[in-house]
Design a protein around this motif. Structure first.
Motif, short mmCIF file in Angstrom:
data_model
loop_
_atom_site.label_atom_id
_atom_site.label_comp_id
_atom_site.label_asym_id
_atom_site.label_seq_id
_atom_site.Cartn_x
_atom_site.Cartn_y
_atom_site.Cartn_z
N LEU A 120 0.75 -1.29 -0.07
CA LEU A 120 0.23 0.15 -0.13
C LEU A 120 0.86 0.98 0.10
CD1 LEU A 120 -2.66 -0.64 2.82
CD2 LEU A 120 -2.88 -0.54 0.13
N GLY A 121 1.85 1.25 1.05
CA GLY A 121 3.02 2.26 0.64
C GLY A 121 4.01 2.20 -0.66
N ALA A 122 5.78 2.17 0.26
CA ALA A 122 6.00 1.96 -1.12
C ALA A 122 6.89 1.22 -1.97
CB ALA A 122 7.86 1.72 -0.30
N GLN A 123 6.08 0.29 -2.06
CA GLN A 123 5.87 -0.87 -3.34
C GLN A 123 5.32 -0.33 -4.56
OE1 GLN A 123 8.89 -1.99 -4.65
NE2 GLN A 123 10.12 -2.45 -2.74
N ARG A 124 4.09 -0.06 -4.35
CA ARG A 124 2.61 0.14 -4.40
C ARG A 124 2.91 0.18 -5.73
NH1 ARG A 124 -3.49 2.46 -2.32
NH2 ARG A 124 -4.29 2.48 -4.51
N THR A 125 3.91 1.19 -6.32
CA THR A 125 3.72 1.88 -7.36
C THR A 125 3.90 0.58 -8.98
OG1 THR A 125 5.76 3.02 -7.20
CG2 THR A 125 4.20 3.80 -7.28
N ALA A 126 4.58 -0.47 -8.12
CA ALA A 126 5.47 -1.41 -8.51
C ALA A 126 4.16 -2.80 -8.61
CB ALA A 126 6.55 -2.09 -8.14
N VAL A 127 3.85 -3.24 -7.34
CA VAL A 127 3.33 -3.97 -7.49
C VAL A 127 1.58 -4.23 -7.82
CG1 VAL A 127 1.84 -5.55 -4.54
CG2 VAL A 127 4.12 -4.45 -4.89
N GLU A 128 0.57 -2.91 -7.47
CA GLU A 128 -0.55 -2.74 -7.50
C GLU A 128 -0.96 -2.84 -9.20
OE1 GLU A 128 -4.11 0.53 -8.06
OE2 GLU A 128 -2.53 1.01 -6.61
N PRO A 129 -0.01 -2.18 -10.28
CA PRO A 129 -0.03 -2.54 -12.10
C PRO A 129 0.13 -4.17 -12.21
CG PRO A 129 1.34 -0.99 -11.24
CD PRO A 129 1.40 -1.37 -10.18
N MET A 160 11.56 -5.50 3.72
CA MET A 160 11.93 -5.26 3.77
C MET A 160 13.58 -5.33 2.89
SD MET A 160 12.28 -3.01 6.23
CE MET A 160 13.94 -2.17 6.55
N THR A 161 13.60 -6.61 2.67
CA THR A 161 14.49 -6.65 1.46
C THR A 161 13.87 -7.72 0.03
OG1 THR A 161 14.77 -9.25 2.46
CG2 THR A 161 16.23 -7.78 3.49
N ALA A 162 12.56 -7.76 0.10
CA ALA A 162 12.19 -8.21 -1.15
C ALA A 162 12.37 -7.15 -2.17
CB ALA A 162 10.42 -9.48 0.00
N THR A 163 11.70 -8.07 -3.66
CA THR A 163 11.48 -7.25 -4.40
C THR A 163 10.23 -7.39 -4.48
OG1 THR A 163 11.20 -9.81 -6.23
CG2 THR A 163 14.02 -8.65 -5.95
N ALA A 164 9.90 -6.31 -5.64
CA ALA A 164 8.02 -6.20 -6.32
C ALA A 164 7.97 -7.41 -6.79
CB ALA A 164 8.17 -4.88 -7.24
N GLU A 165 8.48 -7.77 -7.78
CA GLU A 165 8.54 -8.85 -7.83
C GLU A 165 7.28 -10.34 -6.39
OE1 GLU A 165 9.13 -12.65 -11.37
OE2 GLU A 165 11.13 -11.53 -10.39
#
Length: 605
Positions: free
Chosen positions: A387-396, A447-452
């Protein structure tokens, strides 16, 4: 009297006409020429089976005279055996023992006398009582010899024509089913079978029947369609279709009547309770959940219970053994409601993971304090990351998977709001359907996981229903359920306050537990009285076994039966929302089995 003559003294078949409502008394000696053994037997029949003394003697004498008039060795020997058997049975003073001796093939008393009588009957002796020459069964006769020309109705499938059929019926083994002339039918192995086929019996009960083959163990499978009335209080309200599935093992076997709580998605998958019973399984369909029905004023708990009642009434005379009602989750709630409205339709009810809630039920918020803290912290960290730092990569990436793998579209709810609703329920869904130590260990560290990696971990949980949360497909499937929860079932509160305060989700986000009613349908006014009445019945009623799991979030809405009620509760350790009978500990499996045996009045196989 017929129970007696089926197995032993068949000359008394016509004595059934001598029965009365307790009239007649024993008279010691009968009319002149009446054998003393017959007089004594009739006295016992008066006392133990309600016969009328004079009629009993008269019918017996008529049979004896007819048989002796044939002047045939079999007939003479039969009457001699009859009188010996009568004399023996007449000395049995205890009525229970007497009645058992006349109804079972292996009697505890007078066994030798009964066997001698049967031996003569097996030689065609039944004909003697009609004054006819006895004819033994032909060599090709495969059924019990007593059935051949036994004045017991037309026997079919016995390898040779039964004279009782008067030229009708059917002789070839395994035939006779659905032949109106046949009174008893036998399969190719010589075992008794119903003379009415399952298909014909179900059609006569009002179902449209489509045979669907057999299960691996030989049970017959049937797709059933029932034109169910829209409003059970108005026969002129029209009908809608409901789709049921039947696993048939025998009309004499118990029935497990199942509600999924939704449409009939179970099909022919066999439930563990059905296997436990070695019985039949009938899966109900639910109005509006299957897309049939358009007036939601007819969608009430009472109407749903009426639907189930209508099905049971149609089939209860066919399936004469015990019935249980069972269901998982919302289906368990449905079956408790069904029992509340129709307490005598099934002998016992088993509800797995059935929540009893109020709107925005706050009890569910504390559930997350009861699970493994380290695992829950990791889930919340993933939740905040997507919902936060990784949203732009995860949501789409998630939206692409929903479209490509699930075929989902988002027209009623914006894709962004659907993603937020899924994220809000992510920890809930994890505990609902996963939650093992291995599942927890497999969660990535945000903290260490990729967006994938985050996308994979997030999508694998939130796509559990096969359609993405708040997608058009999701709202279509669960729309009727959302109407129910807003009408009388209630729904859980989800832990959203901190996420709203952090700006990660909007305060007015529609979550996937309260949901949206079907498009074009007015949301109902919540019926607090009905909600309270059902919860009270769950606590205070009788005949319901509840099964809950400690790691299932829905268990926060568990009911605890009151002391002294006839309901009982079992708890599964380390289980989730998918817990079944086999998830219980061995002692609890034994206890639930004992509960079912007591309520159903049968011994489990």
């Amino acid at each position: 009297m017929k129970s007696l003559v089926r197995l032993v003294p068949l000359l008394l078949l016509s004595l059934a006409s001598g029965c009365s409502d307790g009239g007649g008394t024993g008279g010691g000696e009968g009319e002149a020429g009446t054998p003393a053994e017959l007089v004594a037997l009739c006295e016992r029949l008066v006392i133990c089976q309600g016969f009328e003394q004079k009629a009993c003697e008269a019918e017996g004498v008529a049979g004896i005279k007819a048989a002796l008039g044939v002047k045939h060795d079999v007939c003479d020997a039969l009457i001699e055996a009859d009188l010996a058997m009568y004399g023996c049975l007449a000395q049995v003073e205890d009525c229970e023992t007497f009645n058992m001796a006349t109804q079972v093939a292996d009697p505890q008393v007078c066994a030798a006398e009964i066997a001698a009588d049967i031996a003569q009957l097996s030689l065609g002796g039944f004909a003697c009582y009609s004054g006819e020459t006895p004819v033994p069964p032909p060599p090709e006769w495969t059924c019990n010899a007593l059935r051949f020309n036994g004045s017991d109705g037309c026997d079919c499938g016995c390898g040779a024509p039964d004279p009782d059929c008067d030229g009708a019926g059917s002789a070839a083994p395994g035939t006779g089913v659905d032949n109106a002339a046949c009174d008893a039918c036998f399969d190719v192995d010589g075992k008794a079978q119903s003379c009415i086929s399952v298909t014909a019996a179900l059609e006569a009960a009002g179902f449209i029947v489509s045979p669907a083959g057999k299960s691996d163990d030989g049970a017959e499978l049937y797709d059933l369609t029932l034109l169910q009335v829209n409003d059970h209080q108005d026969a002129m309200s029209g009908t809608h279709e409901q789709y049921l599935t039947l696993i048939h093992r025998g009309f004499d076997r118990p029935v497990n009547l199942i509600s999924t709580g939704y449409s009939n998605y179970l099909g022919f998958d066999e439930d563990e309770l059905t296997t436990l019973l070695k019985g039949n399984q009938l899966v109900l369909d639910k109005r509006f959940h299957n897309g049939n029905g358009d007036d939601f004023s007819h969608f009430t708990r009472k109407q749903v219970a009426d639907d189930a009642h209508d099905v049971v009434v149609r089939l209860h005379d066919l399936y004469k053994s015990a019935w249980i009602g069972s269901g998982f989750s919302n289906g368990g709630v449905d079956m408790v409601s069904f029992r509340q409205h129709y307490p005598n339709d099934v002998e016992a009810t088993v509800a797995f993971g059935a929540p009893f809630m109020v709107p925005e039920d706050a009890r569910f918020l504390s559930f997350f304090d009861t699970v493994d803290a380290t695992c829950q912290d990791r889930l919340e960290a993933i939740q905040r990351a997507v919902l936060g730092a990784q949203r732009t990569a995860v949501e789409p990436a998630v939206q692409a998977l929903a479209a490509d793998e699930l075929g989902d579209t988002f027209t009623r709810v914006e894709p962004a709001r659907a993603f937020e609703a899924a994220a809000l329920s992510y920890p809930w869904l994890f505990w609902q359907y996963f939650g093992t130590p291995d599942d927890c260990a497999g969660l990535p560290d945000p903290m260490t996981a990729t967006a994938e990696n985050l996308t994979s971990a997030f999508f694998s949980v939130t796509s559990i229903f096969g359609t993405y949360p708040m997608s058009d497909g999701y709202l279509s499937f669960f729309g009727a359920y959302f109407y129910e929860v807003q009408q009388s079932s209630g729904w859980p509160a989800l832990p959203r306050a901190e996420l709203v305060a952090e700006g990660l989700i909007p305060a007015d986000l529609v979550d996937m537990e309260r949901g949206l009613v079907p498009e074009g349908v007015t949301a109902p006014v919540f019926d607090a009285a009905e909600n309270s009445s059902l919860e009270e019945f769950a606590r205070l009623g009788d005949g319901v076994a509840f099964v809950y799991s400690d790691q299932d979030p829905w268990a926060a809405g568990a009911v605890t039966p009151a002391a002294g009620s006839g309901n009982i509760r079992f708890n599964v350790t380390n289980g989730n929302h998918s817990a079944t009978f086999s998830s219980l500990s061995a002692p609890d499996q034994a206890a639930l089995s004992a509960f079912l045996e007591e309520k159903l009045g049968i011994d489990l196989p």
